[in-house]
Scaffold this active site. Structure first.
Site, PDB file in Angstrom:
ATOM      1  N   GLY A   1       0.813  -1.216   0.000  1.00  0.00           N
ATOM      2  CA  GLY A   1       0.000   0.000   0.000  1.00  0.00           C
ATOM      3  C   GLY A   1       0.841   1.257   0.000  1.00  0.00           C
TER       4      GLY A   1
ATOM      5  N   ASN B   1       4.017  -8.758   0.024  1.00  0.00           N
ATOM      6  CA  ASN B   1       3.224  -9.972   0.268  1.00  0.00           C
ATOM      7  C   ASN B   1       2.004 -10.069  -0.643  1.00  0.00           C
ATOM      8  OD1 ASN B   1       1.134  -8.373   1.533  1.00  0.00           O
ATOM      9  ND2 ASN B   1       2.383  -8.332   3.395  1.00  0.00           N
TER      10      ASN B   1
ATOM     11  N   HIS C   1      -4.601  -8.800   7.349  1.00  0.00           N
ATOM     12  CA  HIS C   1      -4.050  -7.453   7.237  1.00  0.00           C
ATOM     13  C   HIS C   1      -4.343  -6.591   8.454  1.00  0.00           C
ATOM     14  CE1 HIS C   1      -3.157  -3.469   5.635  1.00  0.00           C
ATOM     15  NE2 HIS C   1      -2.547  -4.051   4.625  1.00  0.00           N
TER      16      HIS C   1
ATOM     17  N   GLU D   1       5.755  18.362  -4.228  1.00  0.00           N
ATOM     18  CA  GLU D   1       5.380  19.115  -3.038  1.00  0.00           C
ATOM     19  C   GLU D   1       5.197  18.232  -1.806  1.00  0.00           C
ATOM     20  OE1 GLU D   1       3.917  21.562  -6.563  1.00  0.00           O
ATOM     21  OE2 GLU D   1       3.840  19.447  -5.967  1.00  0.00           O
TER      22      GLU D   1
ATOM     23  N   PHE E   1      -0.911  25.394  -4.304  1.00  0.00           N
ATOM     24  CA  PHE E   1      -0.327  24.048  -4.324  1.00  0.00           C
ATOM     25  C   PHE E   1      -0.093  23.483  -2.922  1.00  0.00           C
ATOM     26  CE2 PHE E   1       1.740  25.597  -8.491  1.00  0.00           C
ATOM     27  CZ  PHE E   1       0.567  25.334  -9.191  1.00  0.00           C
TER      28      PHE E   1
ATOM     29  N   ARG F   1       2.104  38.194  -4.459  1.00  0.00           N
ATOM     30  CA  ARG F   1       2.856  38.435  -5.689  1.00  0.00           C
ATOM     31  C   ARG F   1       2.870  39.925  -6.006  1.00  0.00           C
ATOM     32  NH1 ARG F   1       1.005  36.708 -11.833  1.00  0.00           N
ATOM     33  NH2 ARG F   1       2.989  37.164 -12.871  1.00  0.00           N
TER      34      ARG F   1
END
Length: 534
Positions: free
Chosen positions: A30, A59, A134, A281, A307, A389
């Protein structure tokens, strides 16, 4: 692994690097499906981090069933393409694992992936090789059957075989001897030349009182965008605090994070102080957290605010662990302009503010930017700077000390009573002051509160909070982000001059006209909404 490479370059004696530890990571099927595994592994391969070993417990089972239903890539080839050395072994064969892990036989110049093929639920007659193993305990009955299958006595219920205790007791003694030897070597190095002073200065990540006092008098060019003011602060601070390490996700030329006195880290040069993380990121956020844990660094990392979503879990983990990573998020509103809605943040500030233990600071000008850095370098929590900005005029009465308190009065009301109290952050503080000036010209009494950091304000005594917000007839907020959360401070009937829809691709001036986000429109809306002022 990155921190050890940097420190291994910085600190060496006649026999080689003083810091050369190997970082071991245990992962499963996973984990390697997660996008961050690709980001981090690609980055490690790029830098040839041969002090990184990834042990993959392969596995072929994940929580929801066999991996054949969702994960059929050739992981070995994938990692070979990243530039890793890949070894596949039987994960139940300890000798094979030991041989793969042997530093003497390990290929130099590449990180190592050991694919350990295993059987999940090994030995369990009814659970072996199934997803039932699991996340579900075996229970007494299946546990006893498993013991019988593996030749383990049923009683006592929990047992540590004597040979295991003997092995680890010996290992503890062996490792202590190695540690004592290294401590002696390190002590000898510290006592040579000026190494102790250099090492203590370079690894000081907390006590910066004298530097922060000097930061107050740092001259920054007037009326810069707050990202540019922060870049000026970065140059000053990196000169005086060697533990500072910068980095960006392919945007250092735009998010203003680059330390100009240094180049960037490469596989051949770990002496530099800028890390080019590429467009990774999430991995960048996780790596910065690891650098703080390493103990020698005070990292800051940067990207555009929109972002920040890509790295949210990394930021959250740093906040959960109370690790003082600094995030420089720029391009902080729809008024960044033509890049359009995909790059224009709206809900992101509210999202970051919702994370416990994260201080989110949106400064209004160069003075508040210096205050933001001072606050970030004195806290044990992570800090997110939200920077513009567009240009941000320097403001009269802006205050570094005010930033440390989260909010402060930047303009007092003109009368004993307060008709309107305007709260504002970032570049909207100037807008709030201009609106207040218009309203004052028509006889209203208006207070303006610069509110760079909710979290720091909430840390103040209630008396300071009450004094700052006052008892106004009406409250309003001006912030070019979602209104979410502001009613805590302005009340349910407070006026919100916020951005609660996606932006558009257009110049700043056109956007302000379209969204009615200018002095005239906001002033008129206030006058229509508040009879006392109208």
């Amino acid at each position: 692994a990155l921190g050890q490479k940097i420190n291994g370059n910085r600190y060496q004696d006649a026999t080689g690097p003083l810091f050369d530890s190997t970082t071991y990571v245990l992962t499963g099927d996973g984990c390697l499906m997660e996008g961050i595994s690709s980001e981090a592994s690609s980055f490690a391969g790029h830098l040839n981090l041969d002090n990184l070993v990834l042990i993959y417990d392969s596995n072929d089972i994940c929580l929801d069933g066999p991996t054949s239903e969702c994960f059929t890539e050739d992981t070995a080839k994938r990692y070979e393409s990243y530039g890793w050395n890949v070894v596949t072994v039987n994960g139940h064969d300890f000798d094979a694992l030991d041989n793969a892990l042997n530093p003497e036989t390990r290929l130099k110049g590449k990180p190592l992936l050991i694919i350990a093929k295993t059987m999940i639920g090994f030995g369990s007659p009814n659970r072996e090789g199934t997803s039932e193993s699991h996340g579900k305990p075996l229970g007494d009955d299946e546990g006893n059957q498993t013991k019988e299958a593996l030749g383990i006595a049923l009683e006592p219920k929990f047992i540590v075989p004597p040979e295991v205790s003997i092995f680890f007791n010996k290992k503890i003694n062996d490792d202590k001897a190695k540690e004592d030897s290294w401590n002696e070597r390190f002590g000898n190095w510290l006592n040579t030349d000026n190494n102790k002073n250099t090492y203590e200065l370079n690894t000081n990540t907390r006590n910066h009182t004298s530097v922060l006092n000097s930061l107050q008098s740092l001259e920054i060019k007037p009326n810069l965008a707050t990202r540019a003011s922060s870049q000026a602060a970065i140059q000053f601070l990196s000169e005086h605090i060697p533990s500072i390490l910068g980095g960006s996700a392919d945007l250092s030329c735009s998010d203003s994070t680059y330390i100009k006195s240094s180049s960037f880290v490469t596989k051949d040069d770990f002496s530099q102080r800028n890390v080019k993380y590429g467009v990774r990121e999430f991995a960048m956020a996780a790596i910065a957290t690891g650098l703080v844990i390493e103990g020698s660094f005070r990292p800051f990392i940067g990207t555009f605010l929109t972002f920040s979503d890509y790295m949210k879990n990394g930021v959250r983990l740093a906040a959960l662990m109370k690790l003082p990573v600094i995030y420089q998020f720029t391009h902080d509103s729809i008024f960044l302009g033509e890049d359009g809605p995909t790059h224009q943040p709206v809900e992101h500030l509210a999202s970051l503010r919702s994370i416990p233990n994260l201080n989110v600071i949106r400064p209004s000008d160069s003075t508040e930017v210096k205050g933001a850095w001072a606050a970030a370098l004195q806290t044990e929590h992570p800090t997110a700077f939200i920077l513009s900005r567009q240009s941000a005029p320097d403001l009269e009465n802006s205050s570094m000390e005010g930033v440390s308190k989260g909010a402060y009065i930047i303009k007092k009301e003109s009368k004993d009573s307060i008709d309107l109290c305007i709260l504002a952050t970032g570049t909207e503080v100037k807008l709030a002051l201009d609106v207040a000036k218009n309203l004052e010209a028509e006889g209203s009494s208006v207070r303006v509160v610069s509110f760079p950091c909710w979290e720091l304000f909430k840390d103040q005594e209630k008396a300071y909070q009450d004094e700052t917000l006052g008892k106004a007839q009406q409250y309003a907020v001006i912030e070019a982000q979602s209104r979410f959360g502001w009613h805590e401070f302005i009340g349910k009937d407070g006026l919100c001059f916020t951005i609660d829809s996606f932006g558009a691709s257009a110049p700043e001036s056109a956007l302000r006209k379209e969204f009615k986000y200018n002095i005239e429109d906001i002033t008129n809306t206030i006058k229509k909404s508040i009879p006392l002022i109208a």
